[in-house]
Design an enzyme around this catalytic site. Structure first.
Site, short mmCIF file in Angstrom:
data_model
loop_
_atom_site.label_atom_id
_atom_site.label_comp_id
_atom_site.label_asym_id
_atom_site.label_seq_id
_atom_site.Cartn_x
_atom_site.Cartn_y
_atom_site.Cartn_z
N SER A 218 0.77 -1.13 0.21
CA SER A 218 0.22 -0.26 -0.46
C SER A 218 0.75 1.61 -0.02
CB SER A 218 -1.44 0.09 1.33
OG SER A 218 -2.00 0.60 0.93
N GLU A 333 -9.49 -5.25 -3.89
CA GLU A 333 -8.98 -4.28 -3.01
C GLU A 333 -9.90 -2.97 -2.35
OE1 GLU A 333 -5.90 -3.55 -2.30
OE2 GLU A 333 -4.90 -4.55 -4.15
N HIS A 422 -7.49 -5.26 0.84
CA HIS A 422 -7.21 -4.65 0.38
C HIS A 422 -5.65 -5.51 1.74
CE1 HIS A 422 -4.11 -1.52 -0.13
NE2 HIS A 422 -4.19 -1.10 1.14
#
Length: 519
Positions: A218, A333, A422
């Site tokens: 990320s 995600e 995610h």
């Protein structure tokens, strides 16, 4: 004199060394770095750990919002047996578990796990940057723990870097006082300083400074894409791993002037319009002001120093580090609701959402994201958030770097989870399932983790993920980049190689957008 009395007297005269309870007969491991001598811990499994190692001076007082300065030297042995403080942050993410020694602006520390038997071992090195949207995170989180990779012959390092208003605040007064006439991006400058520290000192831990792979998830993956193009760091890197994200996404980065204007608005809202007043605020007051709804966002900006040009232009021109890259993203995600909102899941609501996002190009978007509405909306939301930017990074690097590039797509959910959300892959990739007590891990999960970690470990060691007993994973063809039909490794149970089928998604986003800006 009794032995007990002798120990008491010696304790008054000598510096205290904290040893692990199991190592009463073994000396604490010591290493000599540029700043002085560190003593760490010899763990029960034989690994050596050095935690809370300062790689830069504390960015406090007049050093708040300045590029990191060298750490002060120390004369006596320095204990490196516990994590340093985490950087200033609000409690934003429920999945973050910290083992850090509190929270402070004095947070520029790193942690080292090493299996080396001596400084001449020259083992490959991994430097990992945590995620958290550049707003939260810490190198002490169990999911980033370096022990599992260290057991595979790798020196693993996690790095703290400044966050939020402390790490990405720009202001004209800061730009004026900077020798480089830049401001903001202090968190990225911290990472670059840590990489320079690693280059200078990692040999003392048995690592090879010429074999440093950087990785992150990320915001950490965004950071990897930034360090690869920064003149302050790109010559320190031998390889790169990105998990979900890059600076080449759909949202244009602000210019320095735009970031400065945002900083001025924040300073006014905080009741401290001048730099002197801002530096006089306590860290807690500054953090509270930055957490208010009208505070604005503190983002990476194109400052002309850390980032000389827009990332898209630099990668397109081949100005990045010429190193192997392994990157990918997760199947979920974002979810379908990020596009559809709370309305009904039907064609009418999907087209209404697409018209709101893309105007007259809504039919083009629907053709690009064909199929059932739930899947199409989920894939669009994921691409808008992080998928497209990761793809663009892979595509350009494969085409312009002259180095092999591997693409993955992670689809394995945690036990009981609705999908591969995610950050779900971190524990699998780092071999840290047991550090997360929330989930009842199954033998299938452990096999997925074994394979994914083996790919990562092989890449760190050799610059390629392939190895004995693993599915063959070819790199992207340089002449086609990550175009439709090029190989993607689907990481699931079992993992398998497929030709990519999402080319229409990327073609759509590559085309001009209404009111869009160059990225």
């Amino acid at each position: 004199m009794t032995p007990a009395l002798l120990r008491t007297l010696l304790g008054l005269l000598l510096p205290v060394t904290i040893l692990p309870a199991h190592a009463e007969s073994a000396p604490a491991p010591r290493v000599q770095v540029a700043e002085g001598t560190l003593h760490g811990v010899r763990e029960a499994d034989g690994l050596l750990t050095f935690k809370g190692v300062p790689y830069a001076a504390a960015p406090i007082g007049a050093r708040r919002w300045k590029a990191p300065q060298p750490a002060a030297k120390w004369k006596r042995d320095r204990a490196a047996n516990r994590f340093g403080p985490r950087c200033m942050q609000l409690p934003l993410f429920s999945d973050m578990v910290f083992r850090s020694n509190g929270m402070s602006e004095d947070c520029l520390y790193l942690n080292v796990w090493t299996p080396a038997t001596g400084a001449k071992d020259k083992l490959p090195v991994l430097v990992y940057f945590y995620g958290g949207g550049f707003q939260a995170g810490d190198g002490s989180e169990p999911r980033y723990d370096g022990a599992s990779l260290a057991k595979q012959g790798i020196v693993a390092v996690t790095v703290n870097y400044r966050l939020g208003v402390f790490g990405f605040f720009a202001h004209p007064e800061l730009t004026k006082e900077s020798p480089h006439k830049a401001s903001g991006n202090y968190g990225l400058l911290d990472q670059a300083a840590a990489l320079q520290w690693v280059r200078k000192n990692i040999a003392a831990f048995g690592g090879d400074p010429r074999r440093v792979t950087i990785a992150g998830e990320s915001a950490g993956s965004f950071s990897v894409s930034a360090q690869m193009i920064s003149p302050l760091a790109r010559d320190t890197i031998a390889g790169a791993i990105g998990e979900s994200g890059s600076l080449l996404g759909l949202m244009a980065l602000p210019t320095l002037k735009e970031a400065e204007a945002n900083g001025q608005r924040f300073a006014q809202s905080a009741g401290a319009p001048t730099l002197k007043q801002l530096r006089a605020l306590s860290g807690e007051a500054l953090l509270a002001a930055a957490g208010k709804p009208d505070a604005g966002r503190f983002r990476v900006n194109i400052d002309g120093h850390m980032l000389p040009e827009p990332p898209l232009a630099m990668y397109a021109a081949g100005k990045q580090a010429k190193v192997p890259l392994l990157a990918g993203w997760n199947a979920q995600e974002s979810d379908a609701r990020s596009v559809l909102g709370e309305g009904p899941v039907n064609e009418e609501s999907f087209m209404a959402a697409l018209r709101k996002l893309y105007g007259d190009r809504a039919p083009d978007a629907r053709r690009a994201y064909a199929g059932d509405i739930e899947t199409a909306a989920r894939e669009l939301g994921s691409d808008r958030f992080i998928g497209y930017g990761t793809w663009k990074w892979l595509d350009l690097h494969a085409r312009t770097s002259g180095q092999p590039t591997w693409r993955y797509y992670y689809t394995h959910p945690r036990p009981g989870a609705p999908g591969a959300t995610h950050s779900a892959e971190i524990e699998y990739a780092m071999g840290n399932l047991d550090g997360n007590k929330v989930y009842a891990w199954t033998p299938t999960d452990r096999e997925v983790s074994r394979v994914m970690q083996a790919w990562f470990a092989n890449f760190i060691k050799t610059g390629a993920p392939d190895g004995a007993g693993l599915p063959a994973w070819p790199p992207l063809p340089a002449n086609r980049g990550a175009a439709n039909g090029t190989p993607v490794m689907v990481i699931d149970a079992p993992p398998h190689l497929e030709p990519s089928t999402d080319g229409a998604h990327h073609t759509f986003h590559d085309s001009p957008q209404p009111g869009g800006q160059p990225r």
